[in-house]
Structures are given as structure tokens and as C-alpha cells.
Design a protein around this motif. Structure first.
Motif, mmCIF file in Angstrom:
data_model
loop_
_atom_site.group_PDB
_atom_site.id
_atom_site.type_symbol
_atom_site.label_atom_id
_atom_site.label_comp_id
_atom_site.label_asym_id
_atom_site.label_seq_id
_atom_site.Cartn_x
_atom_site.Cartn_y
_atom_site.Cartn_z
ATOM 1 N N ILE B 438 47.264 53.993 82.733
ATOM 2 C CA ILE B 438 47.775 53.795 81.368
ATOM 3 C C ILE B 438 47.366 52.423 80.842
ATOM 4 N N GLU B 441 43.686 52.124 79.929
ATOM 5 C CA GLU B 441 43.375 52.788 78.668
ATOM 6 C C GLU B 441 43.937 51.983 77.486
ATOM 7 N N ALA B 442 45.164 51.520 77.626
ATOM 8 C CA ALA B 442 45.808 50.814 76.513
ATOM 9 C C ALA B 442 45.159 49.459 76.259
ATOM 10 N N ARG B 477 55.372 53.861 80.621
ATOM 11 C CA ARG B 477 54.153 54.052 79.862
ATOM 12 C C ARG B 477 54.327 53.625 78.411
ATOM 13 N N ARG B 478 55.461 54.055 77.839
ATOM 14 C CA ARG B 478 55.691 53.686 76.438
ATOM 15 C C ARG B 478 55.752 52.167 76.312
ATOM 16 N N GLU B 481 52.299 50.739 76.542
ATOM 17 C CA GLU B 481 51.584 50.972 75.281
ATOM 18 C C GLU B 481 51.933 49.926 74.232
ATOM 19 N N SER B 484 50.732 46.480 75.218
ATOM 20 C CA SER B 484 49.262 46.415 75.152
ATOM 21 C C SER B 484 48.796 46.290 73.707
ATOM 22 N N LYS B 485 49.465 47.024 72.835
ATOM 23 C CA LYS B 485 49.069 46.960 71.433
ATOM 24 C C LYS B 485 49.267 45.545 70.898
ATOM 25 N N PRO B 662 54.095 59.202 75.626
ATOM 26 C CA PRO B 662 52.886 58.407 75.617
ATOM 27 C C PRO B 662 51.707 59.354 75.758
ATOM 28 N N TYR B 663 50.775 59.265 74.867
ATOM 29 C CA TYR B 663 49.616 60.159 74.897
ATOM 30 C C TYR B 663 50.061 61.617 75.009
#
Lengths: 287, 712
Positions: B438, B441-442, B477-478, B481, B484-485, B662-663
Motif C-alpha cells: 500500500i 503505491e501511495a 491502509r486508509r 493513504e 501519503s497524500k 482503500p482502493y
């Protein structure tokens, strides 16, 4: 684990002499698959452990004329791999495959399985069907006993305090002999039998010339179902309903207990079907 | 009842460092996730055979047995409360002073009488389920030490929620939780069994008292006795259905044996109540759940969390209805499955994704199901083959009103990589691998060495809630995300400042910043060097609250759940009708976990779920009689070996896109196991015409369903 004295012996004589010295206060260590577990659980009261693993006289599978001699230290893995046994005594090979797990079969010995005298010992029912003889040795010399005289109860045998099981003697199979071993467990491997049955049949002209039936885990020792054998001997036609009725007689010959693996009632009822299942694999049962 | 505890002889033994009893507990002598009804060290009563009375620390392991033998405890025997139904009776002896009912939940929906009047067929049955042991790879163990200079107590011990362990320990020691550091990795397996306290408090007490390094290891035969089990339940179902297969009503009574202490028994019974009607529309229901104290060990969290038991009952009911109405089992389910906006059995609306229709489509066209009559033709006279199906659903996350959140910290390193801190823990489910996938990718990079995942340490990671309820991946994961953003935004701003390119004209491809003409501006590595020189390597945080329902169910704390995972199973069994021995030959698991991210992890969960579900269906049961464990280790408590596992296992992902996830993903840790047991018992019915209403379906139970016991 309690403390104990450990002795490693090099030959049979040494083992017997030490046994004589300690009398009841000793245990033999062969494969250790049972003894070590019980030592850890503090279930072994004896204070002396005699390690017999290095005794050459107790090893090896040999052909001796029309007999096969299996040393008491022979492991189940050795039995399964043995070309002699596969050819001349396949029942003990089949039963050995059902013992524990690969690790246990690599370490566990046939002699240990016999001398533990558990009614659930997987190698014992086929030995009953083979009319096996046990070669024993003590300070008083050696003797040969029939398997039927050897077991006295769960964990109990006729072995004297200074006596060791040296080898197991089997007769080679003849061409018209067939056998089947089935073990019922709660799972398919690494399990103690709820019940097991073993049958050896000698057929001639389509009739049962001779038959031996043994059952494990349904009595204080492994037993022969001689009543059922007697009815089946000489039988020519194999009708399903009749055979099941005959198998039902096995109830009269067993005396099982209830434990976590199964109830007495289940063991009594299922025994007849285990015998039937084995017969079904050996005879052309119809209808 | 404890009359006297005498430790004086044990203390005199050379090599004994400490013997502690309830007198040595500075704070609260109790623990438990929901209520602290379980004593750390018993003082008045021992309520089950795994209760702790004294703690002993010795110089050597060998001395322990001797020291324990020297502790003299005088007991006065009390009557044993064994049968949960008898425990409900007024004159039953009481396990706890307030009575034997820990929780009683009652829910009514519609008009149950009307529902039964509308029904053309009413099916009534009682089901019973076994007491399953988690059988994790490693038993509970750990070590602890107290640093006097720092006034810091450090405990290394496998657990599923280090921050809650910290609080439970602090209460007992009466110290500031910040003075306790828990490191609870690595772990081989949890399955819910290490959600509650295991050795943590005992370790902490000993380390705190002795000021020395303490190690504690529970042996397997002790672990099985003291640790939590899956609740055995008695389930009474009365289901009404119309001729066309439409369910009209369900009257359900659930009696759960929670053993001597509550742990999570209350929430488990509530989850059982919530899921008791299966993933079906049942307009009229009356559901009661009882969580009952007995002296039978302790029950607690276990993969499925109450849903295994009710799914076994409900899916058996559905199978019997299909048989009695002479209707295809898939068609019957099709008529009743929940659709978006429908109400569940407890009257809460489902507003999130539902993959049930797709699951039934897949079952229907799968050769194992489609050709099931052909499979039966292969049966020999004494071996019967049969195919069974079951579907289920599982609420993920903890439910309404319970704190359920994810948190993550990300810091950029000088080498252009990132440290990612998460409070979720690796419990053998590939958490770290999944988090890494995760984060990669993020954070828009592919080099695995550039992302370092740090978990399971209260001193350095954020609190991320408990790793449980199929929700840990989802929660963390959330959070990753979000963090990471923020990180990407900061990095773009920095690039904007340094290279004077508008942020909306910067894109990132595998750690390289590019302009709109695809020309390289700089890389993570180079930017990190620049930022390091300026002493401003960025750090970000991500916080996320698990989505919960806006409505609550009165009288049932935590209900309802908001996001559900769905699953279905097809089982092909072989039943030896001479002995009753049943083998699972082939199994198919169809899982709606939203979009699949870590395929190997997904299949691992599914295959493990099948084998664990099969053990639950066919062999696993901790037998307790009169308070004594008749099954204490793996020689008598049997779990499936590779020789028992089906030779063909298939996992079919049903990817219903969950917008909140997430995703588009959902949790699957539990739902992979839940439909397996009823699929197997339904297959036994298909093979033999006999229904097994009690798990495990041991050879003996199947045998006596097939052969009547002769009358005496």
C-alpha cells in the motif's frame, strides 16, 4: 522433567545385566517417541533409563528360510522401505504406514510399539494375523513366545524384569494369501486409532480356507475375533447381508472403553463394519 | 473457594526469586477487554481450572516445578456450573455474584406471529457447536524488564493490541501507562486468541517486583487450558417460509457458553445476534442472545466472532428448507439475499457494497456445483459423495459506538526513502507485506527497500486500534493513504519552491518528479538531500475513523456494523457410511473482499480459512467434563493435517468495489472461514440424507446419524 540415570549400552548382554541389576526400576529407551513424551510429563517413575539404540543384535530385517526375522529396533520407516517385507509380509508394511507421522516413523521402533502393549499399537493387529512369535532373551537364556500369550493388558506383557524382546519372527506369505488393514481415526494421519481391524485370508478354489481377524483399540489388548473367523472359515458365497450378520458376532468378542476419541457404544457398533469393510476389500461380496 | 494460600515453603527454596499472590498487586486485581471481571491472581474463588493463584519466578526453569509444588492452597470445592442451559435456572449455583447471565440481548422486528401465519412451512431445529482452540503456531510467551533509571517497564509479548495491553497493565500496577512500553512482535498467529491479555500482566508484575529480566513461556498443555476458545453455542431456530421460498419469519434463541469470565463474550453474542438470520431478508424476527457464565474454561474472540455458529445454524435451516420445498439451494438463496438498502435480521439497513448476487452466480456456474449429481454417480456402495453450499456475511470493524480508527506516521529519510509507522501488528497475516504494498503505491515508488514498515511498539508507533475484526488492513491502509497524500503534496510544494514549477504541472513516476513534457525535474533521493541540508525532511500523519452506521440498535451495544464482507463456499465430501468418517475432497471459497490487493495474502487467508473451517466442522472440540479438560494438547486436540486437507482448493475473488475502502477493498480475515462448516455439513446431507446438527461432525456423530443405536 524428573532427574534420572542414563545408561548407554553397547550389546545385548550388557543391557540384560543392567536390567537384572535395576529390576523394575528401569525403562528401555529405543525410539523414544513415547518414552520422551512421558518423561516430560513426569509420568515415568523409574529412575534408570537404559538406552539400547546401539545394540546391533536388535537391528535389521532378515530372511531365514521360510521365516522373516525383524529386529526389535527396526523402525517403521525401515519396515515401509523393506523389499523383503513388501514381498513376504505386506500387512505389517501397510500398518506401519499408518503409524504417527514421518518423524515418528523414522524414530519409532516395532519393538517399542509391541512392548508398550497399547491396545491401539498400530503394528500389533497384523502381527496377530501373522501368528507372530517373539524371541526374548534374559539372564536365564532365551525363549520364544506366541503373540497370543504375550500381552496381559494395557501396558502389560509377560516380559520378565531382565528380559528383552530381541526379534519378531514371521512366516513368509504364500501365493494364495491376502490381507487388509484398516484404521479408523479422527483424522487421516498422526492419530491414535478409535478402532482398527486387520484380516488375513487364505483362499483356495474360491472359498475361505483360513482366515485370521484381529482388532485394535476395542479391548484391553489387541484381540483375535476367533468366533467370527470360525463362522467365515470354509465360506464359499459372499452375500452382503449374511456377511454383515456374521460380522455382528464380533461384538461378543470385544470389550472397549469410552475415551475422548470415541464412546464404547460407537466402538462396539463400528467394529463390525470395520471387519466388514476389510472383508469387502478381500472378497467379492455381492447383493 | 480459596481458604488459605501458603507460599512460605516455596519462598525458602534456594533459587526462588519471587512468589507473588493477590496481596502483591498494587492496583486493580482484574482484567478483561470489556469488563475487568477476571482476577490477575485469584483471591476468593477459582472459577476455572486455568485461573492463576500465584506467580513464581526462579533462577532456572527446572526449579519452577519444585517451587510450585511447595505452594499450599487450601480449597473448599464448590458445585461446578457446566451446562449453560442449567446455569440459566434460578436455583443454579452462581459463577459470579451477580448471576450467570453476562449479557442478554433481545431484538424484535416486524410481527413474528404474523410472519409464522404467512408461512407455508415452518422448520424448527436445535443446533450445537464445538469449542474450538485457536491453535496458533506459538504459545503465549514473552519477557519483560524494568529499567529503574528510566522508570520504564518494557514487555515483549505477542499480542494483538499493544496500546490496550498497556492500559490493562497500568491499571493492575497502578502506574502511568506512559511508563510501560509494549513490543508485541513478531507473532506466528493470533486468530483473536491474543486480543485479550495472555502473559503481559504476569510478566509486568514479576519484572516490576523483582527488577530483573523475566521470561515466561506457556507450555501447550497449559495454553489450551487457560486460553480463550470459540464460544460453544446452543442455537434454537424456528424459520417460516412461503411455498415460493420467501422467508417470512425467524425466531432465534442463542445460548453461548462464555466460561468463567466475560472477555469479549458480550460483543460476540451481539455479533451472533446481528448475523443470526444470515445475509437474507427476513421481515419478521424475534432474536434473543444469552452470554452465560459457566466453569468451562474461558471463551473469547476467535476468527468469526460469533458468526460461525449462527451461520452453521441458518445455512443448515436454508438447506433443509430447500430440500423440503424441493427447490434448488441457490435459487432459494437468490430469492432472499440482501440487496443494497435492505434490512438485516436486526432491522438495520445495508448501504454499502454487497457481492452476494455475484457469489451465487459463480456458485451456480461452477462445475463442482453444476455437475453435483454427476459427482454422486461416482459414489461407491460404501462411500457416498455429496456437494453442499453455504453463504455468509461478516461485519468488519468493531461496530457503532466503539473507538475504531487507523493512524499512520510517515517520515522521509535522507536517502529518499520513507519510514512508515503503523499501530497495526503483524499476527501472521502478512500485515507488513500488505502495508508495504500500500505504501509503495501511495508514495509512488516501486523500490521495496525504500519503504520501511515499523509496527507493534507503543513507544514509536501511533495507536491504531486493535488488529482484529477483519479490519486492520482496512484501518491502516486508509491511514497510510491519507498520510501519503499529505507527503506527496509537501514534496510537490518543495519541488515548486526549489525549481519554480507550478505544483499542478509536477507529476511523480516511480520516485522521479517530471514536468508536463515528461522531462525529469529531480528525484526523491536528490530532493531528500536538499531537504536534509535545510533540516526539514517532512513528516506527515494520517488519521482515519472506521466508517460506522448512523443508526444504533437499541439494547445491543456495538450494533449494527456498516461495511460487510461476503463469502460463499462449495464443498465436496466423501462419507464412509460404514464408519462415519468424512473427508473434505474439494473446496471452493468465493470471497467478496472488494478489490484484491495482495493476491498471495488473499489466497493464504482463504486456504487457511478453509482448513480451519474444516477442522471446526469435522474434528475440533475441546472437551471439558466437570470443569476438567479432557483434551489438553495436540495429541488429543486434533487439527487437520495435510493428509486431511482437501486435495483441491480454489479461491475465487468476487470483487464488488467498496467505495469507502482503500482502493475499493474490504476485510476478509474472518469471512473466509465462516461458510465452510455449513457447506461441509450440507454436503454430508447431500451425500447421505442425514443432517448433522452438532459440530464437529466426528466419525461417531455421523455414524450414529446413519446407523441407529440398537435398543438395549
Amino acid at each position: 522433567m524428573r532427574e534420572f540415570e542414563y545408561y548407554k549400552v553397547k550389546n545385548l548382554k550388557e543391557a540384560i545385566n543392567l536390567s537384572k541389576k535395576f529390576g523394575k526400576n528401569k525403562r528401555f529407551l529405543a525410539g523414544g517417541t513415547d518414552l520422551i513424551v512421558r518423561l516430560k510429563d513426569n509420568l515415568i517413575k523409574e529412575e534408570n533409563i537404559i538406552d539400547i539404540k546401539n545394540i546391533e543384535e536388535l537391528k535389521g530385517i532378515k530372511e531365514v528360510e521360510d521365516e522373516i526375522h525383524i529386529g526389535s529396533l527396526v523402525t517403521f520407516s525401515e519396515i515401509i522401505e523393506s523389499d523383503i517385507l513388501k514381498k513376504y509380509s505386506p500387512l505389517i508394511v501397510e500398518a506401519s504406514k499408518k503409524v504417527g507421522s514421518p518423524q515418528i516413523r523414522n524414530k519409532g521402533t516395532i519393538g517399542g510399539n509391541i512392548c508398550n502393549a497399547s491396545p491401539a499399537g498400530d503394528s500389533i493387529p497384523p502381527l496377530f494375523c501373522e501368528d507372530a512369535k517373539f524371541f526374548l532373551e534374559s539372564t536365564n537364556g532365551s525363549r520364544i513366545v506366541n503373540i497370543e500369550d504375550f500381552f496381559k493388558g494395557p501396558g502389560k506383557t509377560i516380559l520378565k524384569e531382565d528380559e528383552i524382546l530381541v526379534k519378531i519372527i514371521l512366516k513368509k506369505w504364500k501365493e494364495n494369501e491376502f490381507g487388509f488393514f484398516n484404521k479408523l481415526g479422527q483424522r487421516n494421519a498422526l492419530t491414535i486409532a478409535i478402532a482398527s481391524s486387520c484380516i488375513k485370508i487364505k483362499k483356495s478354489d474360491g472359498k475361505i480356507e483360513d482366515i485370521k481377524i484381529s482388532l485394535g483399540s476395542v479391548s484391553p489388548t489387541v484381540i483375535r475375533a476367533k468366533k467370527v473367523e470360525n463362522i467365515l472359515r470354509g465360506l464359499k458365497e459372499y452375500k452382503k447381508d449374511e456377511i454383515i450378520k456374521i460380522c455382528d458376532e464380533v461384538k461378543e468378542e470385544i470389550d472397549p472403553i469410552t475415551d475422548v476419541r470415541g464412546s464404547r457404544e460407537y466402538r462396539i457398533e463400528v467394529s463390525k463394519y470395520l471387519v466388514f469393510e476389510a472383508l469387502n476389500n478381500l472378497l467379492n461380496i455381492r447383493g | 473457594m480459596i481458604k488459605k494460600i501458603d507460599i512460605s515453603k516455596a519462598l525458602k527454596l534456594n533459587g526462588v526469586v519471587a512468589v507473588l499472590t493477590y496481596n502483591d498487586i498494587p492496583g486493580l486485581n482484574g482484567f478483561g477487554i470489556a469488563i475487568q471481571d477476571q482476577p490477575v491472581l485469584c483471591y476468593d474463588k477459582v472459577r476455572y481450572i486455568g485461573d492463576a493463584v500465584a506467580l513464581v519466578a526462579c533462577e532456572t526453569k527446572e526449579l519452577l516445578d519444585k517451587a510450585i509444588d511447595l505452594i499450599e492452597v487450601e480449597y473448599e470445592p464448590l458445585p461446578v456450573v457446566e451446562d449453560p442451559l442449567k446455569a440459566l435456572e434460578k436455583d443454579s449455583p452462581k459463577v459470579h455474584e451477580n448471576g450467570n447471565i453476562h449479557l442478554h440481548t433481545k431484538i424484535d422486528k416486524g410481527d413474528i406471529e404474523k410472519g409464522f401465519k404467512e408461512a407455508d412451512l415452518i422448520i424448527e431445529n436445535e443446533y450445537r457447536t464445538g469449542r474450538q482452540e485457536h491453535a496458533y503456531l506459538e504459545t503465549e510467551s514473552g519477557f519483560a524488564f524494568y529499567d529503574e533509571d528510566e522508570d520504564l517497564l518494557t514487555i515483549f509479548c505477542g499480542g494483538q493490541y499493544p496500546f490496550r495491553d498497556q492500559i490493562q497493565i497500568a491499571r493492575v500496577l497502578a502506574i502511568d501507562p506512559r511508563k510501560i512500553r509494549i513490543i508485541d512482535e513478531p507473532m506466528g498467529g493470533g486468530f483473536g486468541g491474543k486480543d485479550e491479555i495472555t502473559t503481559q500482566i504476569h510478566l509486568a508484575l514479576l519484572a516490576y517486583h523483582t527488577k530483573r529480566l523475566v521470561k515466561m513461556e506457556i507450555e501447550r498443555d497449559e495454553s489450551i487450558v487457560f486460553s480463550w476458545k470459540k464460544h460453544p453455542m446452543i442455537l434454537r431456530y424456528k424459520t417460516g417460509v412461503k411455498k415460493d421460498g420467501t422467508l417470512t419469519s425467524n425466531e432465534i434463541y442463542i445460548y453461548a457458553d462464555t466460561g468463567a469470565y466475560a472477555s469479549l463474550g458480550g460483543p460476540i453474542v451481539n455479533l451472533a445476534v446481528e448475523h443470526s438470520c444470515g445475509p437474507y431478508r427476513v421481515p419478521n424476527t424475534h432474536i434473543e442472545g444469552f452470554c452465560i457464565y459457566t466453569n468451562n474454561g474461558v471463551s473469547g474472540a476467535f476468527r468469526g466472532f460469533g458468526v460461525n455458529q449462527v451461520t452453521f445454524a441458518m445455512e443448515s435451516q436454508m438447506d433443509e428448507i430447500a430440500e423440503k420445498l424441493n427447490m434448488d439451494p441457490v435459487l432459494l438463496r437468490r430469492k432472499n439475499i440482501l440487496k443494497k438498502g435492505d434490512e438485516t435480521g436486526i432491522g438495520s439497513k445495508i448501504e454499502t457494497s454487497i457481492g452476494l448476487k455475484k457469489i451465487l452466480d459463480e456458485i451456480e456456474k461452477h462445475p463442482l456445483y453444476k455437475d453435483r449429481e454427476k459427482n454422486k454417480i461416482d459414489s461407491s456402495e460404501y462411500k457416498k459423495y455429496g456437494v453442499g453450499i453455504a453463504i455468509s456475511y461478516q461485519g468488519t470493524g468493531l461496530g457503532v459506538g466503539l473507538p475504531d480508527y487507523g493512524a499512520c506516521w510517515i517520515e522521509m529519510r535522507r536517502d529518499g526513502g520513507f519510514n512508515v509507522y503503523s499501530g497495526s501488528v503483524e499476527i501472521g497475516q502478512q500485515m507488513k507485506t500488505t502495508l508495504k504494498l500500500i505504501a509503495l503505491e501511495a508514495l509512488k515508488i516501486s523500490d521495496e527497500d525504500k519503504v520501511f514498515i515499523i509496527t507493534g511498539d507503543t513507544s514509536i508507533t501511533p495507536d491504531c486500534g486493535t488488529t482484529t475484526a477483519s479490519g486492520a488492513t482496512y484501518r491502516s491502509r486508509r491511514a497510510i493513504e491519507i498520510a501519503s497524500k499529505k507527503m506527496i503534496d509537501i514534496l510537490k510544494k518543495e519541488v515548486n519552491e526549489i525549481f519554480n514549477i507550478p505544483t499542478d504541472e509536477i507529476k511523480i513516476e516511480d520516485g522521479i518528479f517530471k514536468n508536463l513534457n515528461d522531462e525529469k525535474i529531480t528525484t526523491y533521493e536528490d530532493l531528500a538531500e536538499i531537504l536534509y541540508d535545510k533540516r526539514r525532511l517532512p513528516k506527515t500523519e494520517g488519521h482515519f475513523n472506521f466508517p460506522t452506521s448512523k443508526t444504533k440498535i437499541p439494547g445491543a451495544f456495538g450494533l449494527p456494523h456498516y461495511i460487510f464482507s461476503f463469502s460463499g463456499a462449495i464443498a465436496l465430501v466423501e462419507v464412509n457410511i460404514l464408519t462415519g468418517k468424512t473427508n473434505l475432497i474439494k473446496a471452493v471459497n468465493l470471497i467478496d473482499g472488494g478489490r484484491v490487493i495482495n493476491k498471495i495474502g488473499f489466497e493464504g487467508q482463504s486456504e487457511g480459512g478453509i482448513v480451519m473451517g474444516m477442522g471446526y466442522a469435522l474434528m475440533e472440540d475441546v472437551i471439558i467434563k466437570n470443569g476438567e479438560f479432557l483434551v489438553k494438547n495436540f495429541s488429543t486436540y486434533l487439527i487437520p493435517t495435510s493428509m486431511d486437507s482437501p486435495y483441491q482448493i480454489e479461491t475465487i475473488p468476487i470483487e464488488s468495489f467498496e467505495e469507502l475502502g482503500p482502493y475499493g477493498s474490504k476485510g476478509i480475515g474472518e469471512t473466509t472461514m465462516v461458510p465452510i462448516a455449513p457447506a461441509i455439513t450440507n454436503a454430508i446431507f447431500n451425500a447421505t440424507g442425514k443432517r448433522i446438527k452438532q459440530t464437529p461432525a466426528t466419525p461417531e456423530r455421523v455414524f450414529f446419524a446413519l446407523h441407529k443405536l440398537p435398543e438395549k
